[in-house]
Design a protein around this motif. Structure first.
Motif, PDB file in Angstrom:
ATOM      1  N   LEU A 181       0.829  -1.203   0.000  1.00 26.15           N
ATOM      2  CA  LEU A 181       0.000   0.000   0.000  1.00 26.15           C
ATOM      3  C   LEU A 181       0.861   1.250   0.000  1.00 26.15           C
ATOM      4  CD1 LEU A 181      -2.144  -2.141   0.827  1.00 26.15           C
ATOM      5  CD2 LEU A 181      -3.195  -0.381   2.257  1.00 26.15           C
ATOM      6  N   GLU A 182       2.022   1.183   0.663  1.00 29.45           N
ATOM      7  CA  GLU A 182       2.855   2.380   0.791  1.00 29.45           C
ATOM      8  C   GLU A 182       4.173   2.265   0.031  1.00 29.45           C
ATOM      9  OE1 GLU A 182       3.175   3.422   4.906  1.00 29.45           O
ATOM     10  OE2 GLU A 182       1.066   4.001   4.974  1.00 29.45           O
ATOM     11  N   GLU A 191      13.476   4.380   7.671  1.00 30.89           N
ATOM     12  CA  GLU A 191      13.334   5.841   7.604  1.00 30.89           C
ATOM     13  C   GLU A 191      12.013   6.289   8.221  1.00 30.89           C
ATOM     14  OE1 GLU A 191      13.721   6.845   3.515  1.00 30.89           O
ATOM     15  OE2 GLU A 191      15.859   6.339   3.399  1.00 30.89           O
ATOM     16  N   LEU A 192      10.958   5.514   7.993  1.00 28.77           N
ATOM     17  CA  LEU A 192       9.654   5.843   8.570  1.00 28.77           C
ATOM     18  C   LEU A 192       9.728   5.861  10.098  1.00 28.77           C
ATOM     19  CD1 LEU A 192       6.524   6.177   8.494  1.00 28.77           C
ATOM     20  CD2 LEU A 192       6.396   3.664   8.446  1.00 28.77           C
ATOM     21  N   TRP A 208      -1.674   1.251  13.728  1.00 24.45           N
ATOM     22  CA  TRP A 208      -3.095   1.083  14.081  1.00 24.45           C
ATOM     23  C   TRP A 208      -3.953   1.429  12.863  1.00 24.45           C
ATOM     24  CZ3 TRP A 208      -5.782   0.131  18.852  1.00 24.45           C
ATOM     25  CH2 TRP A 208      -7.133   0.478  18.870  1.00 24.45           C
ATOM     26  N   ASP A 209      -3.671   2.587  12.263  1.00 20.03           N
ATOM     27  CA  ASP A 209      -4.442   3.025  11.098  1.00 20.03           C
ATOM     28  C   ASP A 209      -4.097   2.194   9.860  1.00 20.03           C
ATOM     29  OD1 ASP A 209      -5.665   5.049  12.607  1.00 20.03           O
ATOM     30  OD2 ASP A 209      -4.018   6.438  12.213  1.00 20.03           O
ATOM     31  N   LEU A 210      -2.823   1.859   9.707  1.00 19.75           N
ATOM     32  CA  LEU A 210      -2.397   1.066   8.555  1.00 19.75           C
ATOM     33  C   LEU A 210      -3.052  -0.311   8.573  1.00 19.75           C
ATOM     34  CD1 LEU A 210      -0.600   0.707   6.053  1.00 19.75           C
ATOM     35  CD2 LEU A 210       1.253  -0.016   7.599  1.00 19.75           C
ATOM     36  N   TYR A 211      -3.160  -0.924   9.738  1.00 16.81           N
ATOM     37  CA  TYR A 211      -3.769  -2.249   9.872  1.00 16.81           C
ATOM     38  C   TYR A 211      -5.232  -2.216   9.440  1.00 16.81           C
ATOM     39  CZ  TYR A 211      -5.178  -6.647  12.126  1.00 16.81           C
ATOM     40  OH  TYR A 211      -5.662  -7.900  12.382  1.00 16.81           O
TER      41      TYR A 211
END
Length: 678
Positions: A181-182, A191-192, A208-211
């Motif tokens: 997705l990213e 880096e993130l 949390w949001d990515l999941y």
């Protein structure tokens, strides 16, 4: 002290039964009369003996009472033994002797021998901890505090473990989100994490949001019909998930390295979150090491040798290695394949969760020959205590060893009853009966929110949802309460009260008190309910200074402390003075109300023993509340500071001191601090 008297009385009755009747009883029940006017202990032993002795219970009770009263010189805490009703033995205590013993802090030793492993929390390292995880962690932490029994003569040796499933599907989902997705590589993921850290943002909140996003990506939910992916695309996405999961299990590839990086960063955040609640761990065993150190290979051979595991050659499980399911039909498979057998190794060769769990628990009991983790320091707590983590390499010099437990307690929610039962069945099937008997699934029900709580957290509810008794949370939908957000709101609400009531205190002191109240409110709320009860969390209920709450008990302790502040004396002096005080003030109606406070205060060790024996911390939470109630009733009935009779005042001050001491101890076992003011 109450438990000590129980033990002495049971030992004396046991000796009488052996001498007089040549009878031994493995258990001697001790009950509490409904009213202190009937005595402080009641024994139904005569009813248990009636058939064996062919006598009426009352006749047996009369004989036992005579023997016991004749030997009271050996038990100064007992004043008399009387026969009551159809054959009860009612025991009246010598109040003055018992009060002095309680004041001197004499109590039963509730400890024992052996090494106990308590595993709790075990959050998937793929996102922030949420409210449901808090019940698990608080239950486990409280239980290990009880087992350690630090405030008593000797506790058990206890190791606290937090299992890290860093190769499971939830971590795989986050890796899919990062890579697909990213578009992040291993370097991009690093880096993130660095970027979030520099901005003082949290990787566990980010995930949390990515999941939630990747969960929607798999199904195509959250998009309109026009942009809904075609079935072939949805099938491709599911295959991406499966391929990523296999890559994590195999190791030595970029997805596995990303999983290692992200899960380790999130585990650190989880430890920080739990640290806010006073929760610490000794060891973090990781599933990656269970796989890479080939624990399963050793367990598989052991299960095959013991005849527990077998290859199914027909039926729906053909090609799988299976074992008979816990509680299954003993005749299953005699006329064909056992269709209900538990699959341990799938036909494609992958090991199921239960298989890995069997291997892990064989290690816990020291039953996996030649297999152990490597141990490396991972996290250092404020008190310099080290939390260790597993490694596939060599252990650090001086590293401790875990496993080889005499008993284990797994704090896992009730939805895992079947897998847990199958692990126990495997242990028993291999002949490890003692291990199976000392394997406790410390199960509990879910945590939800009241509709009021959900609204306060910013969720929009339908009119139908507003009428429900509770609102379930869902991490996949991103619908829930992060543990840190919950703590922040509780502490902020407590801070508003502290600021209003105590503006004279410095900022740092007010913050500390607000934390003690907020954490105490949360921990008590999670502990007050029996484990088999669904909890609907509510801010207002948890923080209330009235009713069965943590702040109610904390306030009772503060009230007791204020007595000594106003009197200009201290608790130690009051408890020492009662040793020489005139105990006649314990008699009569007024004295009985004072005595009831002492009596309840003496039962802490008894409640600890009950909480350990039943694996139910709610008993201790209830006791803390009842003692606070009893103290408040005593406080309102007796004017302690203005009492003119010196002997009575001395007794009242000692009563306040002992109640405060035992309330604070009870809260400490619940992991709750006692603030200086409220």
């Amino acid at each position: 002290m109450y438990r000590t008297i129980q033990q002495q009385l049971q030992a004396r009755i046991g000796a009488i039964l052996q001498s007089k009747y040549q009878i031994s009883l493995s258990q001697l029940a001790v009950e509490q009369p409904p009213s202190v006017a009937m005595g402080e202990l009641a024994l139904p032993v005569a009813f248990e003996l009636a058939k064996r002795l062919r006598k009426a219970p009352r006749a047996i009770a009369t004989e036992l009472a005579s023997e016991l009263n004749a030997s009271l010189g050996e038990m100064p805490e007992i004043n008399s033994v009387e026969v009551a009703g159809a054959g009860y033995l009612n025991v009246r205590l010598n109040r003055s002797v018992v009060v002095r013993a309680i004041a001197a802090d004499q109590h039963a030793d509730v400890g024992g021998a052996g090494f106990k492993l308590v595993e709790h929390t075990s959050i998937n390292p793929n996102k922030a901890a949420h409210i449901g995880h808090l019940r698990n962690a608080i239950l486990g932490d409280t239980f290990q505090r009880l087992l350690r029994s630090d405030g008593y003569k000797s506790g058990y040796q206890v190791g606290v473990q937090n299992y890290i499933d860093n190769t499971g599907v939830q971590v795989a989902d986050v890796v899919v989100g990062l890579m697909h997705l990213e578009g992040k590589t291993l370097a991009g993921t690093r880096e993130l994490i660095d970027s979030l850290t520099s901005r003082q943002e949290r990787i566990d909140f980010y995930c949390w949001d990515l999941y939630a996003r990747v969960s929607q990506w798999y199904t195509g939910s959250g998009v309109d019909d026009a942009s809904m992916p075609v079935p072939q695309e949805l099938a491709r996405r599911k295959q991406v998930r499966l391929d990523t999961l296999h890559a994590l299990e195999h190791g030595g590839n970029e997805p596995a390295e990303i999983a290692e990086l992200i899960s380790t960063a999130i585990v650190r955040r989880h430890l920080e979150t739990m640290g806010r609640l006073g929760i610490e761990y000794d060891f973090l065993p990781r599933e990656s090491e269970v796989l890479h150190l080939h624990f399963w290979d050793a367990a598989r051979q052991l299960m095959l040798d013991k005849g527990v595991l077998y290859l199914e050659t027909e039926g729906k499980n053909k090609g799988c290695y299976v074992m008979r399911r816990a509680g299954g039909d003993v005749n299953a498979g005699t006329d064909g394949p056992d269709e209900d057998a538990k699959i341990i190794v799938r036909s494609n060769g992958t090991v199921t969760y239960v298989g890995k769990d069997i291997a892990y628990h064989l290690w816990k009991f020291g039953l996996l020959p030649g297999k152990d983790f490597g141990y490396q320091p991972f996290y250092t707590y404020a008190d310099d205590r080290t939390c260790w983590i597993s490694t596939a390499g060599e252990s650090a010099p001086g590293a401790p060893r875990f496993g080889r437990a005499d008993a284990i307690y797994n704090v896992i929610d009730s939805r895992q009853n079947d897998p847990q039962n199958n692990v126990i069945a495997a242990l028993r099937g291999m002949g490890f009966t003692e291990a199976a008997e000392h394997y406790t699934h410390f199960s509990y029900e879910m945590v939800a929110m009241t509709p009021r709580c959900a609204i306060e957290l910013g969720y929009e509810l339908s009119e139908e949802d507003k009428q429900r008794p509770f609102i379930e949370v869902s991490g996949r939908r991103g619908y829930g309460v992060k543990a840190d957000d919950l703590l922040d709101k509780l502490i902020a609400a407590a801070m508003a009260e502290v600021d209003a009531r105590h503006p004279e205190l410095g900022p740092a002191e007010r913050v500390q008190i607000a934390k003690q109240i907020g954490v105490g409110a949360l921990r008590y709320f999670m502990l007050r309910y029996a484990r088999n009860t669904v909890i609907a969390f509510d801010f207002k209920d948890a923080l209330s200074f009235e009713g069965e709450t943590g702040p109610y008990v904390q306030y009772a302790i503060v009230r007791a402390a204020n007595i000594f502040r106003k009197d200009g004396s201290n608790e130690a002096e009051a408890l020492a003075a009662v040793q020489a005080a005139d105990a006649t003030a314990l008699n009569g109606e007024d004295g009985t109300s004072v005595w009831e406070t002492w009596l309840l205060a003496s039962k802490l060790s008894l409640l600890i023993e009950q909480a350990i024996g039943t694996a139910e911390p709610a008993y201790l939470a209830r006791y803390a509340f009842q003692l606070a109630q009893q103290f408040n009733n005593f406080y309102h009935k007796h004017h302690i500071l203005t009492e003119q009779d010196p002997a009575k005042k001395a007794l009242y001050l000692a009563t306040a001191a002992v109640a405060k001491r035992e309330m604070a101890r009870a809260l400490a076992y619940l992991g709750i601090e006692s603030p200086p003011v409220m």
